[in-house]
Design an enzyme around this catalytic site. Structure first.
Site, PDB file in Angstrom:
ATOM      1  CD  GLU A  66      -2.916  -1.351   2.225  1.00 29.81           C
ATOM      2  OE1 GLU A  66      -4.048  -1.790   1.989  1.00 29.81           O
ATOM      3  OE2 GLU A  66      -2.516  -1.089   3.367  1.00 29.81           O
ATOM      4  CB  CYS A  77       3.047   7.418   3.225  1.00 31.83           C
ATOM      5  SG  CYS A  77       3.513   6.191   4.433  1.00 31.83           S
ATOM      6  CB  CYS A  94       7.453  -5.026   8.642  1.00 24.10           C
ATOM      7  SG  CYS A  94       8.901  -4.337   9.485  1.00 24.10           S
ATOM      8  CB  CYS A 102       6.657  -2.503  16.146  1.00 24.93           C
ATOM      9  SG  CYS A 102       8.285  -2.012  15.554  1.00 24.93           S
ATOM     10  CB  CYS A 117       3.317  -1.889  13.686  1.00 24.27           C
ATOM     11  SG  CYS A 117       3.350  -1.648  11.903  1.00 24.27           S
ATOM     12  CB  CYS A 124       1.077   6.211  11.379  1.00 23.68           C
ATOM     13  SG  CYS A 124       2.202   7.374  10.722  1.00 23.68           S
TER      14      CYS A 124
HETATM   15  N1  SAH Z   1       9.422   0.593   9.612  1.00 20.33           N
HETATM   16  C1  SAH Z   1       9.633   1.972   9.668  1.00 20.33           C
HETATM   17  C2  SAH Z   1       8.738   2.781   8.754  1.00 20.33           C
HETATM   18  C3  SAH Z   1       7.311   2.334   8.649  1.00 20.33           C
HETATM   19  S1  SAH Z   1       6.304   2.536  10.091  1.00 20.33           S
HETATM   20  C4  SAH Z   1       9.542   2.478  11.095  1.00 20.33           C
HETATM   21  O1  SAH Z   1       9.093   1.745  11.959  1.00 20.33           O
HETATM   22  O2  SAH Z   1       9.948   3.610  11.321  1.00 20.33           O
HETATM   23  C5  SAH Z   1       6.038   4.309  10.111  1.00 20.33           C
HETATM   24  C6  SAH Z   1       5.659   4.860  11.490  1.00 20.33           C
HETATM   25  O3  SAH Z   1       4.341   4.448  11.889  1.00 20.33           O
HETATM   26  C7  SAH Z   1       6.589   4.396  12.583  1.00 20.33           C
HETATM   27  O4  SAH Z   1       6.991   5.458  13.395  1.00 20.33           O
HETATM   28  C8  SAH Z   1       5.706   3.447  13.337  1.00 20.33           C
HETATM   29  O5  SAH Z   1       6.134   3.223  14.629  1.00 20.33           O
HETATM   30  C9  SAH Z   1       4.364   4.107  13.249  1.00 20.33           C
HETATM   31  N2  SAH Z   1       3.243   3.223  13.590  1.00 20.33           N
HETATM   32  C10 SAH Z   1       3.179   1.890  13.435  1.00 20.33           C
HETATM   33  N3  SAH Z   1       1.988   1.422  13.880  1.00 20.33           N
HETATM   34  C11 SAH Z   1       1.303   2.493  14.331  1.00 20.33           C
HETATM   35  C12 SAH Z   1      -0.006   2.670  14.874  1.00 20.33           C
HETATM   36  N4  SAH Z   1      -0.844   1.655  14.995  1.00 20.33           N
HETATM   37  N5  SAH Z   1      -0.394   3.918  15.224  1.00 20.33           N
HETATM   38  C13 SAH Z   1       0.442   4.973  15.036  1.00 20.33           C
HETATM   39  N6  SAH Z   1       1.661   4.872  14.498  1.00 20.33           N
HETATM   40  C14 SAH Z   1       2.096   3.650  14.158  1.00 20.33           C
HETATM   41 FE1  SF4 Z   2       7.954  -2.731  10.797  1.00 16.34          FE
HETATM   42 FE2  SF4 Z   2       5.708  -1.614  11.665  1.00 16.34          FE
HETATM   43 FE3  SF4 Z   2       7.811  -1.804  13.284  1.00 16.34          FE
HETATM   44 FE4  SF4 Z   2       7.890  -0.085  11.206  1.00 16.34          FE
HETATM   45  S1  SF4 Z   2       6.509   0.009  12.954  1.00 16.34           S
HETATM   46  S2  SF4 Z   2       9.495  -1.522  11.850  1.00 16.34           S
HETATM   47  S3  SF4 Z   2       6.683  -1.244   9.693  1.00 16.34           S
HETATM   48  S4  SF4 Z   2       6.656  -3.523  12.420  1.00 16.34           S
END
Ligand code: SAH
Ligand code: SF4
Length: 381
Positions: free
Chosen positions: A94, A107, A114, A118, A121, A345
């Protein structure tokens, strides 16, 4: 696509030059082709009118120009647009366009799923299958531009900013991300300024050290916790690369960068009663006292795969005020865009087909072999 045809969208400007020379052409042919693709949106060799007919015939025999196809488009009430693109094998990634009064930010995704996983996420929960190729990443920008326009439009370009904040961890796909960056910055392609291209990372320390001084774009660090104990849980890659090493690598990166103007962006997702107390705000300020930065607070965007909750506005406000009023830090609370279409995000899930489960360790192993050679330079500030 025929197996023997080279997809020119997989080549960065130097690679395209080498390709042209290897096929008996002058290097300037690469400049012409880049402009056709990325400035005028033309991918049919027959339409490249300043290239001789013979050369076009030769190019058609050896090359193709292909971006992944858009398979769906969703528009949010706030103007945000989310596209899903087909990258083969039943996988979708996406891309999200966020229009604002003074800019249009795209974006983009860098991996299918991934492996960092995290805990909050949605992309992390959806699994991981592979790195995206250069054409699959730059192809997202190209496809979006076919919808909103390629060339200058009044005060800003139709796509004025790129953030690598979609699906995936850009610094686990360094080689391809580097090539994409070169295409984004090249005067003959998207011609974006390095300050308008952002790599967001969960903190892959060896990759950050590798690209420092070689790839100069804006850096955003996804921190999310003020200490190792909590970060080990929220961002599991922290167990491999703890905060001390990570912050040293970030410092080193920004010390060798013009694009960041000496400051890194710290992203901090606020999770209700997990990392949003005033004590944690104090701890965060102490952790960052030697790191020139601005902080983006991102109130958690809920999704079906998570139990976490977004904090109340008063908790967000209290956290914000500790940082700004007691420590004078620069902090913005990021407004949520496009959550009615799950485009905010961390809400991107795409579709991940896992033929073979691949994880973080395998990705980190690959990183060891990655060679970062060229310095990205555009002469632009
Ligand atoms: N993997 C990279 C870039 C993609 S995620 C990273 O982690 O930086 C982009 C941003 O979205 C990151 O800061 C991540 O922590 C945030 N993010 C992920 N899940 C989220 C959520 N459910 N609500 C708000 N931000 C979130
Ligand atoms: Fe991967 Fe989501 Fe963590 Fe970014 S926030 S590193 S996309 S798992």
């Amino acid at each position: 696509m025929s197996e023997n045809l080279v997809n020119l969208m997989n080549l960065d400007p130097d690679g395209l030059k080498e390709f042209c020379v290897a096929h008996g052409e002058k290097p300037f042919r690469a400049t012409q082709i880049l402009k056709w693709i990325y400035q005028w949106g033309v991918v049919d060799f027959d339409e490249m009118s300043n290239i001789k007919k013979d050369t076009r015939a030769m190019l058609k025999k050896v090359a193709t120009i292909q971006a992944p196809e858009i398979v769906s488009e969703q528009k949010s009430a706030d103007g945000t647009i989310k596209w899903a693109l087909d990258v083969g094998d039943g996988s979708l990634v996406e891309t999200v366009l966020i229009p604002e009064p003074d800019r249009n930010t795209l974006c983009i995704s860098t991996q299918v799923g991934c492996p960092v996983k995290c805990s909050f996420c949605r992309t992390g929960k959806s699994g991981y299958s592979r790195n995206l190729t250069v054409s699959e990443i730059i192809g997202q920008v190209w496809r979006a531009a076919t919808r909103v326009g390629f060339s200058e439009n009044g005060e800003y370009k139709p796509i004025s900013n790129i953030v690598m904040m979609g699906m995936g961890e850009p610094l686990l796909n360094v080689q391809n991300v580097l090539s994409v960056t070169k295409i984004l910055l090249s005067d003959n392609a998207f011609a974006l300024s390095k300050r308008r291209v952002t790599i967001s990372t969960s903190g892959i320390v060896p990759a950050l050290n590798k690209i420092a001084g070689k790839v100069d774009v804006a850096l955003a660090l996804s921190l999310h916790a003020p200490n190792d104990e909590l970060r080990d849980v929220l961002v599991p890659v922290n167990q491999k690369f703890p905060l001390k090493d990570l912050l040293a690598a970030v410092r080193n990166y920004i010390d060798n960068s013009n694009a960041n103007c000496g400051r890194v962006t710290i992203e901090y997702v606020l999770l209700d009663h997990v990392n949003d107390s005033t004590d944690q705000a104090h701890e965060l300020a102490a952790l960052l006292k030697d790191i020139p930065c601005k902080i983006n607070l991102i109130p958690f965007n809920p999704h079906e795969d998570s139990e976490y909750k977004r904090p109340s506005n008063s908790r967000i406000d209290r956290f914000f005020k500790v940082l700004t009023e007691q420590y004078g830090m620069t902090v913005i609370t990021r407004t949520t865009r496009g959550d009615d279409i799950a485009a905010a995000c961390g809400q991107l899930a795409g579709q991940v087909q896992q033929r073979r489960l691949r994880g973080l360790n395998e990705q980190l192993e690959k990183l060891k072999d990655t060679k970062i050679e060229a310095k990205v330079s555009t002469g632009k500030e």
